[in-house]
Design a protein around this motif. Structure first.
Motif, mmCIF file in Angstrom:
data_model
loop_
_atom_site.group_PDB
_atom_site.id
_atom_site.type_symbol
_atom_site.label_atom_id
_atom_site.label_comp_id
_atom_site.label_asym_id
_atom_site.label_seq_id
_atom_site.Cartn_x
_atom_site.Cartn_y
_atom_site.Cartn_z
ATOM 1 N N GLU A 24 3.425 24.069 -3.699
ATOM 2 C CA GLU A 24 1.859 23.245 -3.210
ATOM 3 C C GLU A 24 1.891 23.439 -1.810
ATOM 4 O O GLU A 24 2.529 23.770 -1.091
ATOM 5 C CB GLU A 24 2.516 21.599 -3.501
ATOM 6 N N ARG A 31 -6.685 19.237 2.079
ATOM 7 C CA ARG A 31 -6.268 19.245 1.009
ATOM 8 C C ARG A 31 -5.719 19.504 0.730
ATOM 9 O O ARG A 31 -4.376 20.217 1.223
ATOM 10 C CB ARG A 31 -7.918 20.546 0.630
ATOM 11 N N TYR A 33 -2.900 21.761 -3.046
ATOM 12 C CA TYR A 33 -3.765 22.562 -4.102
ATOM 13 C C TYR A 33 -2.221 22.768 -4.151
ATOM 14 O O TYR A 33 -1.425 22.927 -3.891
ATOM 15 C CB TYR A 33 -3.866 24.222 -3.600
ATOM 16 N N TYR A 35 -0.215 25.843 -6.714
ATOM 17 C CA TYR A 35 0.012 27.633 -7.626
ATOM 18 C C TYR A 35 0.330 27.694 -8.677
ATOM 19 O O TYR A 35 1.877 27.649 -8.320
ATOM 20 C CB TYR A 35 -0.504 28.613 -6.076
ATOM 21 N N GLU A 66 -4.613 28.563 -9.362
ATOM 22 C CA GLU A 66 -4.873 27.190 -9.031
ATOM 23 C C GLU A 66 -5.095 25.641 -9.427
ATOM 24 O O GLU A 66 -6.564 25.391 -10.388
ATOM 25 C CB GLU A 66 -5.678 27.385 -6.752
ATOM 26 N N HIS A 67 -4.329 25.027 -8.899
ATOM 27 C CA HIS A 67 -5.402 23.731 -8.965
ATOM 28 C C HIS A 67 -5.311 22.159 -8.297
ATOM 29 O O HIS A 67 -4.472 22.300 -7.499
ATOM 30 C CB HIS A 67 -4.736 23.065 -10.117
ATOM 31 N N LYS A 68 -6.489 21.709 -7.372
ATOM 32 C CA LYS A 68 -7.062 21.057 -6.599
ATOM 33 C C LYS A 68 -6.229 19.233 -5.976
ATOM 34 O O LYS A 68 -6.180 19.077 -7.844
ATOM 35 C CB LYS A 68 -8.198 20.787 -6.068
#
Length: 70
Positions: A24, A31, A33, A35, A66-68
């Motif tokens: 993270e 922001r 994200y 991974y 990746e995810h926000k």
């Protein structure tokens, strides 16, 4: 996930979950994200890198799913 602050102009903090191999990254712009499937050894190299921003660009960005988060 608990994150630790790092000394970087781009990245504010890093966290890692060894059970899921999830990294993270919180950026100074707010922001965050996650991974996926990041090896633990790569996280430790990232956490101890001289330049976290350069390491991120060369070793993490566009190399893992990746995810926000926010």
């Amino acid at each position: 996930m608990h994150r630790k602050e790092v000394d970087s102009t781009v990245i504010a903090s890093l966290g890692y979950d060894a059970m899921t191999n999830t990294l993270e990254v919180e950026f100074h712009n707010g922001r965050v994200y996650r991974y996926l499937k990041v090896p633990k050894a790569l996280y430790w190299r990232f956490a101890s890198a001289k330049s976290h921003g350069e390491f991120f660009g060369a070793e993490i960005k566009d190399r893992f799913d990746e995810h926000k988060v926010r």
